[in-house]
Design a protein around this motif. Sequence first.
Motif, PDB file in Angstrom:
ATOM      1  N   GLY A  68       2.203  -5.401  22.209  1.00 17.64           N
ATOM      2  CA  GLY A  68       1.883  -5.119  23.390  1.00 17.64           C
ATOM      3  C   GLY A  68       0.591  -4.028  23.434  1.00 17.64           C
ATOM      4  N   ALA A  69      -0.087  -3.657  22.282  1.00 16.21           N
ATOM      5  CA  ALA A  69      -0.842  -2.783  22.251  1.00 16.21           C
ATOM      6  C   ALA A  69      -0.618  -1.448  22.539  1.00 16.21           C
ATOM      7  CB  ALA A  69      -2.310  -3.402  22.822  1.00 16.21           C
ATOM      8  N   ASP A  70       0.696  -0.954  22.566  1.00 15.09           N
ATOM      9  CA  ASP A  70       0.969   0.212  23.124  1.00 15.09           C
ATOM     10  C   ASP A  70       0.904   1.256  22.079  1.00 15.09           C
ATOM     11  OD1 ASP A  70       3.307  -1.241  21.865  1.00 15.09           O
ATOM     12  OD2 ASP A  70       4.505   0.839  22.372  1.00 15.09           O
ATOM     13  N   LEU A  71       1.294   2.533  22.196  1.00 14.66           N
ATOM     14  CA  LEU A  71       1.142   3.606  21.078  1.00 14.66           C
ATOM     15  C   LEU A  71       1.889   3.243  19.854  1.00 14.66           C
ATOM     16  CD1 LEU A  71       0.598   6.232  20.069  1.00 14.66           C
ATOM     17  CD2 LEU A  71       2.528   7.159  21.311  1.00 14.66           C
ATOM     18  N   MET A  72       3.143   2.731  20.017  1.00 15.82           N
ATOM     19  CA  MET A  72       3.992   2.380  18.617  1.00 15.82           C
ATOM     20  C   MET A  72       3.102   1.107  17.824  1.00 15.82           C
ATOM     21  SD  MET A  72       6.387   3.465  17.098  1.00 15.82           S
ATOM     22  CE  MET A  72       7.274   2.800  15.647  1.00 15.82           C
ATOM     23  N   THR A  73       2.587   0.158  18.895  1.00 18.12           N
ATOM     24  CA  THR A  73       2.223  -0.937  18.157  1.00 18.12           C
ATOM     25  C   THR A  73       0.844  -0.809  17.436  1.00 18.12           C
ATOM     26  OG1 THR A  73       3.009  -2.430  19.905  1.00 18.12           O
ATOM     27  CG2 THR A  73       1.106  -3.174  18.729  1.00 18.12           C
ATOM     28  N   VAL A  74       0.188   0.286  17.822  1.00 19.04           N
ATOM     29  CA  VAL A  74      -1.337   0.646  17.086  1.00 19.04           C
ATOM     30  C   VAL A  74      -0.746   1.461  15.914  1.00 19.04           C
ATOM     31  CG1 VAL A  74      -2.732   0.224  19.101  1.00 19.04           C
ATOM     32  CG2 VAL A  74      -1.512   2.656  18.706  1.00 19.04           C
ATOM     33  N   SER A  75       0.156   2.252  16.112  1.00 12.70           N
ATOM     34  CA  SER A  75       0.533   3.188  14.906  1.00 12.70           C
ATOM     35  C   SER A  75       1.067   1.957  13.956  1.00 12.70           C
ATOM     36  CB  SER A  75       1.843   4.186  15.424  1.00 12.70           C
ATOM     37  OG  SER A  75       1.421   4.903  16.466  1.00 12.70           O
ATOM     38  N   GLN A  76       1.866   1.201  14.304  1.00 13.69           N
ATOM     39  CA  GLN A  76       2.427   0.364  13.198  1.00 13.69           C
ATOM     40  C   GLN A  76       1.340  -0.349  12.479  1.00 13.69           C
ATOM     41  OE1 GLN A  76       5.010  -2.181  15.020  1.00 13.69           O
ATOM     42  NE2 GLN A  76       6.957  -1.098  14.656  1.00 13.69           N
ATOM     43  N   HIS A  77       0.202  -0.818  13.233  1.00 13.05           N
ATOM     44  CA  HIS A  77      -0.891  -1.515  12.515  1.00 13.05           C
ATOM     45  C   HIS A  77      -1.662  -0.513  11.525  1.00 13.05           C
ATOM     46  CE1 HIS A  77      -1.187  -4.821  15.984  1.00 13.05           C
ATOM     47  NE2 HIS A  77      -0.227  -4.757  15.287  1.00 13.05           N
TER      48      HIS A  77
END
Length: 324
Positions: free
Chosen positions: A251-260
């Motif tokens: 979903g491009a949220d904070l957790m998503t970008v941190s994982q990427h």
Amino acid sequence: MNPQKTPGPALGGVPDAGPADRMPHEDDLSLQVTGRPRPGRWIAVLAAALFAVWLAYTVIVNPNLHWDIVAEYQFDGVILKGLGVTVQLTLVSMVLGIAIGVVVAVMQLSDSPVLRLTAGAYTWFFRGTPLLVQLIFWFNLALLFPVISVGIPFDGPKLISWQSNQVITGFVAALLGLSINEGAYMAEIVRAGIQSVDPGQREAGASIGMSNRRILSRIILPQAMRVIIPPFGNQFISMLKTTSLVSVIAGADLMTVSQHLYLANFEVVALLLVASIWYLVLTTIASIGQHAVERRYSPGTAPVLRSRILANLLPGRAKKGATA
């Protein structure tokens, strides 16, 4: 022979008070209360202080935490973009959840058994299934409905249609899952708030010809806010953290970008610390706002609230009372 004189009454008929009969001073009456020694409390305080110092020291000096990486990515553009998506998801989902919750709560309190059954089934289903399952379902909606169309139902002509994969993006699926799930919880919160208001308030509004909608918006909801605000604040703070589940659908949220990022540079712990710090900042700001709103609707503001309700019921009398 003169008789022996005995001490007589002093002036005014009151006998002289001897040393034993004098009233004690206030200082003599003060009680010296000594607390019972509690060594267990001091031992617990000392143990907690030592643990806090040890934990802080371990976190600060641990070379595996890579605080330089944390400082480097804390204000990184990718992280800030994900933070903005998290804030957007939280705000929009809460607004939609509140709107859905108010409608469902009114349906639950309706005289129509069909509306009550529909509202009950909605809250039962979306509170009874995990949010993670709901998010994955909305993200894969194209498997069930490849095309989303608007037109006459039952295979009638379609006015407009879209491909589900183009419409249901990760952000849209997250928004649907979070808002619909939150609406089920907000429905119960709003229903409890409405039921906490004295039924006489509704009868007073109906007696002067107010419609049900005006009674709800002008009389019932302002008083129900004192019951609704505390759990609503908790739900808002919980929503800030629940948005991290959106990472499973990209979903491009904070957790998503941190994982990427940590999948690219293998700095897992450092990037998780970056996300955790931002979540702490957001929840702290939300907690401060919650306390401010709760103070506004605290019992101390009841006279102001009553005057507003009186103005809604009897505008002329409220103005006279204000001038008096």
